[in-house]
Design an enzyme around this catalytic site. Structure first.
Site, PDB file in Angstrom:
ATOM      1  N   TYR A 105      -2.159   0.296  10.767  1.00  0.00           N
ATOM      2  CA  TYR A 105      -2.201  -0.166   9.369  1.00  0.00           C
ATOM      3  C   TYR A 105      -0.897   0.195   8.669  1.00  0.00           C
ATOM      4  CZ  TYR A 105      -3.856  -0.676   4.554  1.00  0.00           C
ATOM      5  OH  TYR A 105      -3.997  -1.044   3.239  1.00  0.00           O
ATOM      6  N   SER A 158       0.875  -1.169   0.000  1.00  0.00           N
ATOM      7  CA  SER A 158       0.000   0.000   0.000  1.00  0.00           C
ATOM      8  C   SER A 158       0.910   1.215   0.000  1.00  0.00           C
ATOM      9  CB  SER A 158      -0.846  -0.003   1.281  1.00  0.00           C
ATOM     10  OG  SER A 158      -1.500   1.247   1.457  1.00  0.00           O
TER      11      SER A 158
HETATM   12  C1  8X3 Z   1      -4.978   1.852   1.387  1.00  0.00           C
HETATM   13  C2  8X3 Z   1      -4.423   3.198   1.250  1.00  0.00           C
HETATM   14  O1  8X3 Z   1      -4.525   5.588   2.173  1.00  0.00           O
HETATM   15  O2  8X3 Z   1      -6.090   4.003   3.120  1.00  0.00           O
HETATM   16  O3  8X3 Z   1      -4.029   0.856   1.456  1.00  0.00           O
HETATM   17  O4  8X3 Z   1      -3.770   3.877   3.688  1.00  0.00           O
HETATM   18  S1  8X3 Z   1      -4.724   4.188   2.635  1.00  0.00           S
END
Ligand code: 8X3
Length: 248
Positions: free
Chosen positions: A146, A133
């Site tokens: 995340y 990502s």
């Molecule tokens: C998704 C992109 O901007 O939500 O992997 O982190 S973000």
């Protein structure tokens, strides 16, 4: 060994995974769709010319090993299963969310990649695609757990590429930015549709799952000696993780 070149896609029940399964089937691969939701992958596999469904939780190592043992061949692995939980600041985030995100986004990739690496190597021309990502390359407020997990996925891909140098396996990392899918934001906001919709509010054209699947299929179908190390793909309206153009 069967004749058909075989691609395994994790998280193939929706979004980028499902779109990738379609694109790789169009490119002529026998596709093995894996995800926890059996009905969804079975329905999609039934639509594709040469596809099978195998229900799998990538965080369950014993199940992943059994899956690997059941495969007669694997030429391409797309480590797509992953996701975000919450946008809480570091100061107050729930460690359980961080743990769950590390489990799926990092250990899930590790489990499946380790288990399929012998088959990928034996194919003589294997490809591992890690869906990281843009969150694996820079942070943003509320991204904490995340972002940390996706940095882990990025490092896994980069390290594996170094370690496999000289063996017939490519390691490709695809790092998408803002992609509007049915579930990513909804999962992140635990089903809150209004909050999920706000992520894309005013953004003229966020990427679609198809856009990302297209880049994956392109990278996978380059000649075997061409390794697309890292491909960062964002919508035109997004210049960085924190700079997004929104129309009023
Ligand atoms: C998704 C992109 O901007 O939500 O992997 O982190 S973000």
């Amino acid at each position: 060994m069967t004749a058909a070149r075989t691609a395994v896609v994790t998280g193939a029940s929706s979004g980028i995974g499902a779109a990738t399964a379609r694109k790789l089937a169009e490119a002529g691969y026998r596709v093995i769709l894996t995800a926890r939701r059996k009905e969804r992958i079975e329905a999609l596999a039934a639509e594709l010319p040469h596809a099978e469904a195998y229900p799998l939780d990538v965080t369950d190592r014993a199940a992943v090993d059994a899956f690997a043992a059941s495969l007669d061949r694997c030429d391409v692995l797309v480590d797509n299963a992953g996701g975000a939980l919450g946008t809480d600041p570091v100061a107050t985030a729930d460690p359980a969310d961080w743990r769950a995100m590390y489990e799926v986004n990092v250990l899930g990739v590790l489990n499946v990649t380790q288990a399929l690496l012998p088959a990928l190597t034996a194919s003589g021309d294997g490809t591992v695609v890690v869906l990281s990502s843009t969150a694996g390359h820079g942070t943003y407020e509320g991204g904490g757990g995340y972002v940390a997990a996706k940095h882990g996925a990025h490092v896994l891909a980069e390290t594996l590429r170094l370690e496999l140098c000289g063996q017939p396996v490519r390691v490709i990392e695809i790092a998408p930015g803002m992609v509007k899918t049915d579930e990513f934001a909804l999962t992140r906001f635990r089903g809150d549709e209004a909050k999920a919709a706000k992520v894309y509010e005013g953004v003229a054209e966020p990427l679609t799952a198809d856009d990302v699947a297209d880049t994956i299929a392109w990278a996978v179908t380059r000649p075997a000696h061409v390794n697309i190390d890292l491909l960062v793909v964002r919508p035109r309206a997004q210049a960085s993780n924190t700079k997004v153009h929104r129309e009023a």
